[in-house]
Structure formats: structure tokens, C-alpha cells
Write a protein that holds these residues in place. Structure first.
Motif, PDB file in Angstrom:
ATOM      1  N   LEU A  60       3.167  -7.129  -4.846  1.00 62.74           N
ATOM      2  CA  LEU A  60       2.680  -8.412  -4.356  1.00 62.74           C
ATOM      3  C   LEU A  60       1.467  -8.242  -3.456  1.00 62.74           C
ATOM      4  O   LEU A  60       0.605  -9.117  -3.386  1.00 62.74           O
ATOM      5  N   ARG A  61       1.367  -7.116  -2.745  1.00 62.03           N
ATOM      6  CA  ARG A  61       0.260  -6.883  -1.828  1.00 62.03           C
ATOM      7  C   ARG A  61      -0.949  -6.251  -2.522  1.00 62.03           C
ATOM      8  O   ARG A  61      -1.942  -5.974  -1.879  1.00 62.03           O
ATOM      9  N   ARG A  62      -0.838  -6.005  -3.810  1.00 57.88           N
ATOM     10  CA  ARG A  62      -1.923  -5.337  -4.521  1.00 57.88           C
ATOM     11  C   ARG A  62      -3.222  -6.112  -4.302  1.00 57.88           C
ATOM     12  O   ARG A  62      -3.235  -7.325  -4.292  1.00 57.88           O
ATOM     13  N   GLY A  63      -4.297  -5.421  -4.125  1.00 58.88           N
ATOM     14  CA  GLY A  63      -5.564  -6.056  -3.829  1.00 58.88           C
ATOM     15  C   GLY A  63      -5.881  -6.007  -2.347  1.00 58.88           C
ATOM     16  O   GLY A  63      -7.005  -6.165  -1.932  1.00 58.88           O
ATOM     17  N   ARG A  64      -4.873  -5.786  -1.541  1.00 63.28           N
ATOM     18  CA  ARG A  64      -5.091  -5.589  -0.112  1.00 63.28           C
ATOM     19  C   ARG A  64      -5.081  -4.096   0.162  1.00 63.28           C
ATOM     20  O   ARG A  64      -4.722  -3.302  -0.695  1.00 63.28           O
ATOM     21  N   ASP A  65      -5.457  -3.726   1.356  1.00 64.24           N
ATOM     22  CA  ASP A  65      -5.442  -2.308   1.704  1.00 64.24           C
ATOM     23  C   ASP A  65      -4.006  -1.884   1.982  1.00 64.24           C
ATOM     24  O   ASP A  65      -3.469  -2.147   3.052  1.00 64.24           O
ATOM     25  N   VAL A  66      -3.392  -1.251   1.021  1.00 63.31           N
ATOM     26  CA  VAL A  66      -2.021  -0.768   1.171  1.00 63.31           C
ATOM     27  C   VAL A  66      -2.028   0.732   0.941  1.00 63.31           C
ATOM     28  O   VAL A  66      -2.571   1.207  -0.046  1.00 63.31           O
ATOM     29  N   TRP A  67      -1.465   1.459   1.867  1.00 58.92           N
ATOM     30  CA  TRP A  67      -1.376   2.898   1.725  1.00 58.92           C
ATOM     31  C   TRP A  67       0.062   3.261   1.401  1.00 58.92           C
ATOM     32  O   TRP A  67       0.991   2.807   2.060  1.00 58.92           O
ATOM     33  N   LEU A  68       0.240   4.083   0.407  1.00 62.49           N
ATOM     34  CA  LEU A  68       1.568   4.572   0.060  1.00 62.49           C
ATOM     35  C   LEU A  68       1.809   5.865   0.819  1.00 62.49           C
ATOM     36  O   LEU A  68       0.975   6.763   0.795  1.00 62.49           O
ATOM     37  N   VAL A  69       2.914   5.921   1.501  1.00 64.41           N
ATOM     38  CA  VAL A  69       3.290   7.138   2.207  1.00 64.41           C
ATOM     39  C   VAL A  69       4.643   7.579   1.679  1.00 64.41           C
ATOM     40  O   VAL A  69       5.510   6.754   1.403  1.00 64.41           O
ATOM     41  N   PRO A  70       4.834   8.869   1.495  1.00 69.62           N
ATOM     42  CA  PRO A  70       6.131   9.331   0.994  1.00 69.62           C
ATOM     43  C   PRO A  70       7.227   9.058   2.020  1.00 69.62           C
ATOM     44  O   PRO A  70       7.005   9.161   3.227  1.00 69.62           O
ATOM     45  N   LEU A  71       8.385   8.699   1.508  1.00 74.37           N
ATOM     46  CA  LEU A  71       9.530   8.468   2.384  1.00 74.37           C
ATOM     47  C   LEU A  71      10.152   9.798   2.756  1.00 74.37           C
ATOM     48  O   LEU A  71      10.065  10.764   2.004  1.00 74.37           O
ATOM     49  N   PRO A  72      10.811   9.861   3.900  1.00 72.32           N
ATOM     50  CA  PRO A  72      11.496  11.103   4.270  1.00 72.32           C
ATOM     51  C   PRO A  72      12.641  11.365   3.298  1.00 72.32           C
ATOM     52  O   PRO A  72      13.167  10.431   2.700  1.00 72.32           O
ATOM     53  N   PRO A  73      13.010  12.620   3.113  1.00 72.81           N
ATOM     54  CA  PRO A  73      14.116  12.936   2.191  1.00 72.81           C
ATOM     55  C   PRO A  73      15.381  12.186   2.595  1.00 72.81           C
ATOM     56  O   PRO A  73      15.764  12.172   3.754  1.00 72.81           O
ATOM     57  N   GLY A  74      15.992  11.530   1.647  1.00 74.23           N
ATOM     58  CA  GLY A  74      17.224  10.791   1.901  1.00 74.23           C
ATOM     59  C   GLY A  74      17.000   9.443   2.542  1.00 74.23           C
ATOM     60  O   GLY A  74      17.935   8.696   2.761  1.00 74.23           O
ATOM     61  N   GLY A  75      15.766   9.104   2.843  1.00 74.11           N
ATOM     62  CA  GLY A  75      15.479   7.829   3.490  1.00 74.11           C
ATOM     63  C   GLY A  75      15.085   6.795   2.465  1.00 74.11           C
ATOM     64  O   GLY A  75      14.407   7.088   1.496  1.00 74.11           O
ATOM     65  N   GLY A  76      15.521   5.592   2.660  1.00 70.49           N
ATOM     66  CA  GLY A  76      15.134   4.498   1.792  1.00 70.49           C
ATOM     67  C   GLY A  76      14.277   3.526   2.561  1.00 70.49           C
ATOM     68  O   GLY A  76      13.824   3.802   3.674  1.00 70.49           O
ATOM     69  N   ALA A  77      14.065   2.362   1.984  1.00 71.69           N
ATOM     70  CA  ALA A  77      13.224   1.354   2.626  1.00 71.69           C
ATOM     71  C   ALA A  77      13.814   0.917   3.966  1.00 71.69           C
ATOM     72  O   ALA A  77      13.088   0.531   4.871  1.00 71.69           O
ATOM     73  N   ARG A  78      15.136   1.001   4.107  1.00 75.25           N
ATOM     74  CA  ARG A  78      15.770   0.550   5.343  1.00 75.25           C
ATOM     75  C   ARG A  78      15.483   1.474   6.514  1.00 75.25           C
ATOM     76  O   ARG A  78      15.636   1.090   7.655  1.00 75.25           O
ATOM     77  N   THR A  79      15.075   2.722   6.257  1.00 79.22           N
ATOM     78  CA  THR A  79      14.904   3.665   7.358  1.00 79.22           C
ATOM     79  C   THR A  79      13.533   3.562   8.001  1.00 79.22           C
ATOM     80  O   THR A  79      13.307   4.132   9.046  1.00 79.22           O
ATOM     81  N   ARG A  80      12.597   2.870   7.363  1.00 76.62           N
ATOM     82  CA  ARG A  80      11.253   2.757   7.940  1.00 76.62           C
ATOM     83  C   ARG A  80      11.266   1.778   9.096  1.00 76.62           C
ATOM     84  O   ARG A  80      11.934   0.762   9.063  1.00 76.62           O
ATOM     85  N   GLN A  81      10.497   2.086  10.118  1.00 71.67           N
ATOM     86  CA  GLN A  81      10.345   1.177  11.252  1.00 71.67           C
ATOM     87  C   GLN A  81       8.924   0.664  11.233  1.00 71.67           C
ATOM     88  O   GLN A  81       7.979   1.406  11.003  1.00 71.67           O
ATOM     89  N   ARG A  82       8.782  -0.610  11.467  1.00 77.91           N
ATOM     90  CA  ARG A  82       7.454  -1.201  11.486  1.00 77.91           C
ATOM     91  C   ARG A  82       7.076  -1.477  12.933  1.00 77.91           C
ATOM     92  O   ARG A  82       7.861  -1.989  13.704  1.00 77.91           O
ATOM     93  N   ARG A  83       5.858  -1.174  13.287  1.00 79.76           N
ATOM     94  CA  ARG A  83       5.368  -1.443  14.639  1.00 79.76           C
ATOM     95  C   ARG A  83       4.611  -2.751  14.612  1.00 79.76           C
ATOM     96  O   ARG A  83       3.871  -3.038  13.691  1.00 79.76           O
ATOM     97  N   SER A  84       4.797  -3.516  15.645  1.00 84.90           N
ATOM     98  CA  SER A  84       4.035  -4.752  15.750  1.00 84.90           C
ATOM     99  C   SER A  84       3.700  -4.985  17.211  1.00 84.90           C
ATOM    100  O   SER A  84       4.265  -4.370  18.093  1.00 84.90           O
ATOM    101  N   GLY A  85       2.793  -5.888  17.450  1.00 85.36           N
ATOM    102  CA  GLY A  85       2.453  -6.214  18.823  1.00 85.36           C
ATOM    103  C   GLY A  85       1.132  -5.594  19.236  1.00 85.36           C
ATOM    104  O   GLY A  85       0.505  -4.860  18.498  1.00 85.36           O
ATOM    105  N   LEU A  86       0.737  -5.923  20.430  1.00 78.81           N
ATOM    106  CA  LEU A  86      -0.528  -5.482  20.979  1.00 78.81           C
ATOM    107  C   LEU A  86      -0.416  -4.038  21.435  1.00 78.81           C
ATOM    108  O   LEU A  86       0.551  -3.655  22.069  1.00 78.81           O
TER     109      LEU A  86
END
Length: 97
Positions: A60-86
């Protein structure tokens, strides 16, 4: 009838109780093993769904600047933390003077 039991009667009673306890223990152990297998299957299914959702989100984000990064071994989408804020530099969070 006598209110006390003889040695042979007590042996049969205790032997019967031991057999009943062992049968219930074996049934409970089998139930736990079955549930453990079901939990592992559900966990694999959820990880697969997480990966599919992540791929769909990237699509869905295709066309925007999206970088693919490998997930850690055994980690799924739930293990990623997103940073937000100033994000600021320096130790002070108040207004500068």
C-alpha cells in the motif's frame, strides 16, 4: 457390620484410589500436550498473518520512500517498535533562553 476395614480391604481401596489418580493424571497430561500443540500451531499461524499484513502494508505504501529492513531471527511484525514524536538534541526539554 464392623466400622473398621481389614488389611486386604484397605489395600484394595488404596490401590483403586492410586489407579484412579494415575488415570486422571495421564488424561490431564494428554490434555496439556494437546493444548501445547494447538498453541504452537496458532503461534505459527499468527506469525504468518503478521508477515502477510506487513507485506500488504508495504504494498500500500509503494511509491513512497519505504526501506525494507530484515527482521531479527524469530521476530515477526509484532516485535518491531515504532518511534514517534519530536526528537531534540541536548539535555533540556524546555524553551531555550
Amino acid at each position: 457390620m464392623s466400622p473398621s476395614y481389614g488389611t486386604e480391604e484397605l489395600w484394595h481401596l488404596t490401590h483403586g484410589m492410586r489407579r484412579l489418580c494415575l488415570a486422571e493424571y495421564a488424561r490431564d497430561a494428554q490434555t496439556i500436550q494437546d493444548l501445547t500443540g494447538e498453541v504452537a500451531t496458532m503461534r505459527r499461524h499468527l506469525d504468518s498473518v503478521d508477515d502477510q499484513l506487513h507485506a500488504h502494508d508495504l504494498h500500500l505504501r509503494r511509491g513512497r520512500d519505504v526501506w525494507l529492513v530484515p527482521l531479527p531471527p524469530g521476530g515477526g511484525a509484532r516485535t518491531r517498535q515504532r518511534r514517534s514524536g519530536l526528537r531534540t538534541r541536548g539535555g533540556s526539554s524546555g524553551p531555550s533562553q
